[in-house]
Design a protein around this motif. Sequence first.
Motif, PDB file in Angstrom:
ATOM      1  N   SER A 157       0.841  -1.189   0.000  1.00 46.96           N
ATOM      2  CA  SER A 157       0.000   0.000   0.000  1.00 46.96           C
ATOM      3  C   SER A 157       0.874   1.235   0.000  1.00 46.96           C
ATOM      4  O   SER A 157       1.850   1.310   0.744  1.00 46.96           O
ATOM      5  CB  SER A 157      -0.860   0.019   1.271  1.00 46.96           C
ATOM      6  OG  SER A 157      -2.065  -0.606   1.064  1.00 46.96           O
ATOM      7  N   GLY A 158       0.521   2.210  -0.851  1.00 54.08           N
ATOM      8  CA  GLY A 158       1.287   3.442  -0.939  1.00 54.08           C
ATOM      9  C   GLY A 158       2.491   3.362  -1.850  1.00 54.08           C
ATOM     10  O   GLY A 158       3.261   4.319  -1.949  1.00 54.08           O
ATOM     11  N   SER A 159       2.660   2.238  -2.547  1.00 53.66           N
ATOM     12  CA  SER A 159       3.837   2.077  -3.405  1.00 53.66           C
ATOM     13  C   SER A 159       3.692   2.781  -4.751  1.00 53.66           C
ATOM     14  O   SER A 159       4.676   2.984  -5.453  1.00 53.66           O
ATOM     15  CB  SER A 159       4.124   0.589  -3.633  1.00 53.66           C
ATOM     16  OG  SER A 159       3.043  -0.024  -4.309  1.00 53.66           O
ATOM     17  N   GLY A 160       2.449   3.113  -5.135  1.00 54.66           N
ATOM     18  CA  GLY A 160       2.224   3.798  -6.404  1.00 54.66           C
ATOM     19  C   GLY A 160       1.473   2.979  -7.433  1.00 54.66           C
ATOM     20  O   GLY A 160       1.110   3.478  -8.495  1.00 54.66           O
ATOM     21  N   LYS A 161       1.198   1.709  -7.120  1.00 52.31           N
ATOM     22  CA  LYS A 161       0.589   0.836  -8.125  1.00 52.31           C
ATOM     23  C   LYS A 161      -0.846   1.250  -8.474  1.00 52.31           C
ATOM     24  O   LYS A 161      -1.244   1.195  -9.634  1.00 52.31           O
ATOM     25  CB  LYS A 161       0.642  -0.628  -7.686  1.00 52.31           C
ATOM     26  CG  LYS A 161      -0.141  -0.973  -6.437  1.00 52.31           C
ATOM     27  CD  LYS A 161       0.097  -2.416  -6.035  1.00 52.31           C
ATOM     28  CE  LYS A 161      -0.848  -2.851  -4.926  1.00 52.31           C
ATOM     29  NZ  LYS A 161      -0.714  -2.027  -3.706  1.00 52.31           N
ATOM     30  N   SER A 162      -1.618   1.684  -7.475  1.00 55.72           N
ATOM     31  CA  SER A 162      -2.997   2.105  -7.757  1.00 55.72           C
ATOM     32  C   SER A 162      -3.021   3.438  -8.502  1.00 55.72           C
ATOM     33  O   SER A 162      -3.886   3.658  -9.360  1.00 55.72           O
ATOM     34  CB  SER A 162      -3.795   2.215  -6.454  1.00 55.72           C
ATOM     35  OG  SER A 162      -3.964   0.932  -5.888  1.00 55.72           O
ATOM     36  N   THR A 163      -2.074   4.303  -8.196  1.00 54.00           N
ATOM     37  CA  THR A 163      -1.953   5.564  -8.941  1.00 54.00           C
ATOM     38  C   THR A 163      -1.656   5.277 -10.402  1.00 54.00           C
ATOM     39  O   THR A 163      -2.247   5.872 -11.312  1.00 54.00           O
ATOM     40  CB  THR A 163      -0.846   6.440  -8.338  1.00 54.00           C
ATOM     41  OG1 THR A 163      -1.179   6.744  -6.988  1.00 54.00           O
ATOM     42  CG2 THR A 163      -0.683   7.740  -9.119  1.00 54.00           C
TER      43      THR A 163
END
Length: 231
Positions: A40-46
């Motif tokens: 979570s927060g790694s940038g994958k969803s962005t």
Amino acid sequence: MIRINELWKIYDTGKIKVPALRGIDLTIEKGDFIAIIGASGSGKSTLMNILGCLDRPTKGKYVLDDVQTETLKDEEFAQIRNKKIGFVFQSFNLISRTSALKNVELPLIYGKVDSKKRHELSKKALERVGLLDRIDHKPNELSGGQKQRVAIARALVSNPSIILADEPTGNLDSKSTEEIIRIFKDLNNEGATIIIVTHEHEIADQAKRIVTFRDGNIISDERKIDILEKI
């Protein structure tokens, strides 16, 4: 099919600027089956939101099927999203008060396809995911795995260039998870480009290529054959 160069996404809270993507480069070929993995927060969803034309980068280039998306007007941006990308979400995003068939028809309604053709294409899509006998069932009459299969049918009904799945097995039991992954593999074998965003290594291992994110950066990008050679 997809080319990303020096892509940045920075969220401006007013007091501080938070970079979610830090100048990443990525190329995806037609027919790829990719898992994008990271905490979570790694940038994958962005990245998923940008790939799906749900959001725009702060700077950098995103070329989809030879179209440079950052130069598109809002209406053109929406059109490319509706025509070229099929979405599958963890929460299914089905309309509860209507049938599986009507849920699958939704992208075609937005695409202004006439009702007879909508019906035919939607039935074929449900048949592809093994739900032809459930076309009149509403979501509350379906299991979690069946709901996700309806969502997959909706994603592929307009024959998009890419199927983009965000944690597609996150709400499913192990049996339903196996069924959904098998469908994605079958679609990929038929030529579909599949991109799955996940935090589960067991799901990522089913893809042909694994792209790993950490702190807004790509820290590894490996094809299955390369991974196997290291073992």
